[in-house]
Enzyme design. Structure first.
Site, PDB file in Angstrom:
ATOM      1  CG  ASP A  13      -6.157  -3.902  -5.005  1.00  0.00           C
ATOM      2  OD1 ASP A  13      -5.853  -5.092  -5.148  1.00  0.00           O
ATOM      3  OD2 ASP A  13      -5.320  -2.991  -4.851  1.00  0.00           O
ATOM      4  CG  ASP A 107      -3.989  -8.403  -6.619  1.00  0.00           C
ATOM      5  OD1 ASP A 107      -3.616  -7.775  -7.635  1.00  0.00           O
ATOM      6  OD2 ASP A 107      -3.438  -8.269  -5.509  1.00  0.00           O
ATOM      7  CD  GLU A 108      -4.353  -3.267  -8.669  1.00  0.00           C
ATOM      8  OE1 GLU A 108      -4.823  -2.120  -8.663  1.00  0.00           O
ATOM      9  OE2 GLU A 108      -3.151  -3.509  -8.886  1.00  0.00           O
TER      10      GLU A 108
END
Length: 389
Positions: A13, A107-108
């Site tokens: 993350d 973003d993960e």
């Protein structure tokens, strides 16, 4: 219940991703309370720095409240083009290093490292992957390694920012036990309040409630929550697939009926995502325009087209759809546009009116935009007075 000891799932993350990108672009912002989001009182926080979070700020908070809690915060409107660019950079690094990964958001990522312990060691490999991402992008990232997606995600949230953690097989339940029940994914505000009223404040207490009781209380969701509280999750890492659409929308600070302004905004947005389309070497076969009136009524209209990536073709269709949608003469709150039916494709003569001049024009425009930024060159009709262009 059985947990597969051979599974090794890492959750990665990016730390406050939008904020990290802005700090990378402007290092002066590092260490300061920074907000990325709508600048007007009607806007909300998309992301905020850890310094801002100390004042109680969080994503989705109204900007008006955020300013009241942290008057000294720096507010930036954000740039989805840059965020998408860095997201793709991280995606490319992960795709180059691991066999199976899932991109769960901008973003993960989940990475399935099952079987790699026989070669490099999953802990060493994930630590090296974190270093590679940080070195090649300049962005901070946190991760956790566990036997399933649930535990790895919860663990990542516990070690952010810039942290790393491994939860050995067999310790999933003991790791989760002391955490507040709200840390478990799937427990929303209402369910959390209900559990707390029952005296269930920690994951340990939730895990000890008989399954039948939870099922009677919460239905099928009760069984799922019991499994999560006990660290059980057999959901697979879904291999990353190409996106199905490209879209953007704009909520205006003030509701408007100014047709010149609305058409200019539509032109600007269409031109921007058409450039993104071409940058990804794709063509679209369907255009959708979205309109939200001041009373929150939302309408959409779409049209299939011959596959194209040309602004002048797409803009003609987008404006026609807008004219068909805007039939109430009411104030407008939001306008959006979406491209779907995407296929791989590049410049093709028959998609550009069969003229070499048109092809060279688009190549020249995109070359300038790639070098200086997409806002460096714009259509005049996409510029509104006072916009700063």
């Amino acid at each position: 219940m059985f947990i597969d000891a051979d599974r090794h799932i890492a959750h990665l993350d990016m730390d406050s991703f939008f904020v990290s990108v802005e700090c990378l672009k402007n290092p002066v912002l590092k260490g300061k309370p920074l907000i990325v989001g709508g600048s007007g009182d009607r806007g909300v926080i998309a992301a905020c720095s850890y310094e801002a979070r100390k004042f109680g700020l969080h994503s989705a908070m109204p900007m008006k409240l955020a300013r009241r809690l942290c008057p000294q915060a720096i507010v930036i409107s954000g740039d989805m083009e840059d965020y998408s660019k860095y997201s793709r950079m991280v995606t490319d690094i992960i795709a180059d290093k691991v066999p199976v990964f899932e991109k769960s958001s901008i973003d993960e990522f989940y990475v399935d490292l099952s079987g790699m312990d026989r070669f490099f060691g999953c802990s060493l490999f994930t630590a090296e992957l974190k270093k590679t991402i940080n070195r090649e992008t300049g962005l901070p990232i946190s991760y956790a390694l566990a036997s399933n997606k649930l535990v790895s995600k919860v663990a990542t949230n516990e070690v952010k920012p810039n942290g790393q953690l491994e939860i050995p097989f067999g310790t999933e339940k003991s790791f989760l036990a002391p955490l507040p029940v709200g840390k478990i994914p799937g427990i929303g505000k209402e369910t959390g309040e209900l559990l707390i009223r029952m005296g269930v404040e920690t994951v340990r207490t939730l895990s000890e409630i008989p399954v039948k009781m939870l099922h009677n209380l919460l239905g099928r969701n009760g069984l799922e929550l019991w499994k999560r509280a006990n660290g059980i999750d057999d959901s697979p890492v879904e291999p990353y697939r190409e996106q199905k659409s490209i879209s953007t929308e704009q909520t205006f600070h003030t509701d408007t009926i100014d047709l010149q302004f609305l058409n200019a905004q539509l032109t600007r947005m269409t031109e921007r995502i058409a450039f993104e389309l071409r940058s990804q070497n794709k063509l679209t076969g369907c255009i959708t325009v979205k309109l939200r009136y001041a009373n929150f009524d939302t309408v959409t209209k779409q049209q299939t087209i011959p596959y194209s990536g040309a602004d002048h073709i797409i803009l003609t269709v987008a404006k026609s759809l807008f004219q068909q949608l805007y039939d109430r003469r009411m104030l407008v709150r939001l306008v959006g546009i979406r491209f779907t039916h995407l296929i791989p494709g590049n410049y093709q003569i028959n998609l550009f009116d069969d003229t070499q001049e048109m092809i060279r024009l688009y190549q020249a425009i995109d070359s300038v935009k790639n070098r200086f930024g997409e806002s460096f060159i714009l259509r005049a009709r996409g510029i509104t007075p006072g916009s700063g262009y």
